[in-house]
Write an enzyme that holds these catalytic residues in place. Structure first.
Site, PDB file in Angstrom:
ATOM      1  N   ASP A 165       0.700  -0.884  -0.462  1.00  0.00           N
ATOM      2  CA  ASP A 165       0.326   0.024  -0.121  1.00  0.00           C
ATOM      3  C   ASP A 165       1.222   1.551   0.090  1.00  0.00           C
ATOM      4  OD1 ASP A 165      -2.072  -1.885   0.217  1.00  0.00           O
ATOM      5  OD2 ASP A 165      -2.774  -1.143   2.503  1.00  0.00           O
ATOM      6  N   HIS A 166       2.292   1.263   0.582  1.00  0.00           N
ATOM      7  CA  HIS A 166       3.081   2.467   1.039  1.00  0.00           C
ATOM      8  C   HIS A 166       3.023   3.201  -0.327  1.00  0.00           C
ATOM      9  CE1 HIS A 166       1.849   3.269   4.938  1.00  0.00           C
ATOM     10  NE2 HIS A 166       1.929   1.710   5.216  1.00  0.00           N
TER      11      HIS A 166
ATOM     12  N   ARG B 235       1.678  12.376  -5.882  1.00  0.00           N
ATOM     13  CA  ARG B 235       2.873  13.085  -7.213  1.00  0.00           C
ATOM     14  C   ARG B 235       1.284  12.854  -8.089  1.00  0.00           C
ATOM     15  NH1 ARG B 235       6.823  15.483  -8.394  1.00  0.00           N
ATOM     16  NH2 ARG B 235       7.102  16.165  -6.196  1.00  0.00           N
TER      17      ARG B 235
ATOM     18  N   ARG C 247      -9.094   0.526  -0.507  1.00  0.00           N
ATOM     19  CA  ARG C 247     -10.330   1.203   0.729  1.00  0.00           C
ATOM     20  C   ARG C 247     -10.687   1.968  -0.130  1.00  0.00           C
ATOM     21  NH1 ARG C 247      -7.792   2.964   5.836  1.00  0.00           N
ATOM     22  NH2 ARG C 247      -9.377   3.978   5.746  1.00  0.00           N
TER      23      ARG C 247
ATOM     24  N   HIS D 247      -4.793   4.913  -1.507  1.00  0.00           N
ATOM     25  CA  HIS D 247      -3.143   4.106  -2.566  1.00  0.00           C
ATOM     26  C   HIS D 247      -3.903   3.375  -3.351  1.00  0.00           C
ATOM     27  CE1 HIS D 247      -4.063   1.668   1.074  1.00  0.00           C
ATOM     28  NE2 HIS D 247      -4.411   2.423   1.686  1.00  0.00           N
TER      29      HIS D 247
ATOM     30  N   THR E  97     -13.899  -2.359  17.121  1.00  0.00           N
ATOM     31  CA  THR E  97     -13.273  -2.798  18.505  1.00  0.00           C
ATOM     32  C   THR E  97     -12.453  -1.098  19.274  1.00  0.00           C
ATOM     33  OG1 THR E  97     -11.633  -3.552  18.441  1.00  0.00           O
ATOM     34  CG2 THR E  97     -13.399  -5.101  17.831  1.00  0.00           C
TER      35      THR E  97
ATOM     36  N   HIS F  52       0.772  -4.951  11.155  1.00  0.00           N
ATOM     37  CA  HIS F  52       0.495  -3.998  11.519  1.00  0.00           C
ATOM     38  C   HIS F  52       1.352  -2.938  12.594  1.00  0.00           C
ATOM     39  CE1 HIS F  52      -1.961  -0.879  10.954  1.00  0.00           C
ATOM     40  NE2 HIS F  52      -1.644   0.453  12.517  1.00  0.00           N
TER      41      HIS F  52
ATOM     42  N   HIS G  26       4.973  -0.935   6.638  1.00  0.00           N
ATOM     43  CA  HIS G  26       5.468   0.211   5.977  1.00  0.00           C
ATOM     44  C   HIS G  26       7.063  -0.110   6.687  1.00  0.00           C
ATOM     45  CE1 HIS G  26       6.674   3.815   8.609  1.00  0.00           C
ATOM     46  NE2 HIS G  26       5.926   4.235   7.175  1.00  0.00           N
TER      47      HIS G  26
HETATM   48  N1  PXP Z   1      -2.594  -6.218   8.242  1.00  0.00           N
HETATM   49  C1  PXP Z   1      -3.155  -5.363   7.785  1.00  0.00           C
HETATM   50  C2  PXP Z   1      -4.603  -6.119   8.146  1.00  0.00           C
HETATM   51  C3  PXP Z   1      -3.715  -4.158   7.994  1.00  0.00           C
HETATM   52  O1  PXP Z   1      -4.216  -2.694   7.405  1.00  0.00           O
HETATM   53  C4  PXP Z   1      -2.006  -3.834   7.591  1.00  0.00           C
HETATM   54  C5  PXP Z   1      -2.010  -1.951   6.808  1.00  0.00           C
HETATM   55  O2  PXP Z   1      -2.064  -1.214   8.151  1.00  0.00           O
HETATM   56  C6  PXP Z   1      -1.305  -4.112   8.333  1.00  0.00           C
HETATM   57  C7  PXP Z   1      -1.029  -5.730   8.013  1.00  0.00           C
HETATM   58  C8  PXP Z   1       0.352  -3.621   7.594  1.00  0.00           C
HETATM   59  O3  PXP Z   1       0.209  -3.117   8.397  1.00  0.00           O
HETATM   60  P1  PXP Z   1       2.289  -2.083   8.605  1.00  0.00           P
HETATM   61  O4  PXP Z   1       2.483  -1.663   7.308  1.00  0.00           O
HETATM   62  O5  PXP Z   1       2.138  -1.406   9.521  1.00  0.00           O
HETATM   63  O6  PXP Z   1       3.426  -2.709   8.026  1.00  0.00           O
END
Ligand code: PXP
Length: 246
Positions: A9-10, A18, A49, A54, A104, A196, A219
């Site tokens: 995603d990032h 950009r 999303r 993104h 939650t 996450h 990330h």
């Molecule tokens: N798992 C889920 C369900 C997510 O939504 C995300 C992105 O927020 C990630 C993993 C990856 O998280 P991160 O980018 O903090 O590694």
């Protein structure tokens, strides 16, 4: 062996910063996915999303064409996105919250509060041959609800562990919660992923959490890639994960 799904995603976030709305631009998440797989990642994860901040629809379509390992689509239980998932058939869908009322207090999907709706979508996705995971906090009621809803996987939300990592007492508390939830899920026949906020520093502590199948990490890998390149960033993470005993 503990598997790694790289969340790209990032990469798309940087492109959209950009080239938003242009239908093209760099860096290219598709190319990133190819590089992650070539470096040994076991899967590619992307979150489409509802606000398309993104990853775009065209990214998911292209990813479905080129990903040869395992495509994990993170998505809310929103009708238009469920329809797209049923059409494109990712290998697995991870249901995540996007709206405040679906979350939650700890930040995972409130499966207990939306049991019927989630079980219905889970069934439709399973009927199309797609496995289903629920992204939940390490909370006994949510683990039980995920099993009741018929999920194949849960993904344990490791955000609180990441958040409190530098405070030993809280860190140990979060690890204990994750371990208890993983054990409970395993006993209920669920397979257990986590993700996450995981990074090169906190990842080794997951040795305290049993039964993990796959980690979804975005990330920290994309950030590390700025310094060493994406293949090296993926390989470094895979190397750290080798010590996990389950
Ligand atoms: N798992 C889920 C369900 C997510 O939504 C995300 C992105 O927020 C990630 C993993 C990856 O998280 P991160 O980018 O903090 O590694």
């Amino acid at each position: 062996m503990l598997k790694l799904g790289v969340n790209i995603d990032h990469v798309a976030t940087l492109r959209e910063a950009r080239y938003r709305g242009r239908g093209f631009g760099e860096p290219d998440p598709i190319e990133a996915a190819r590089m992650c797989e070539a470096a040994g990642a076991h899967g590619v994860t992307a979150h489409l999303r509802e606000d398309r901040r993104h990853i775009q629809d065209r990214d998911i379509r292209k990813l479905r064409e080129i990903v040869t390992t395992r495509l994990n689509l993170e998505m809310a239980n929103a009708p238009e996105i469920v329809t797209l998932a049923l059409e494109l058939k990712p290998d697995i869908v991870c249901m995540v919250p996007e709206r405040r009322q679906e979350v939650t207090t700890e930040g995972g999907l409130d499966v207990a509060a939306h049991l019927l709706a989630l079980a219905t979508t889970r069934q439709r996705l399973n009927d199309a041959g797609i496995e289903v995971s629920f992204f939940i906090a390490p909370d006994a009621a949510q683990v039980e609800a995920a099993a009741k809803a018929g999920a194949q996987f849960i993904e344990l939300h490791t955000g609180a562990l990441a958040e409190h990592f530098s405070e030993p007492a809280q860190r140990e508390g979060e690890l204990a919660r994750l371990a208890a939830a993983a054990r409970q899920a395993h006993e209920l026949g669920l397979r257990v992923n986590a993700g996450h906020g995981l990074n090169y520093g906190n990842l080794p502590f997951l040795r305290h959490v049993p039964h993990l199948v796959e980690l979804n990490i975005g990330h920290s890998i994309v950030s590390r890639a700025v310094a060493v390149g994406l293949p090296a960033a993926v390989k470094e993470m895979l190397e750290l994960m080798q010590d996990y005993q389950g």
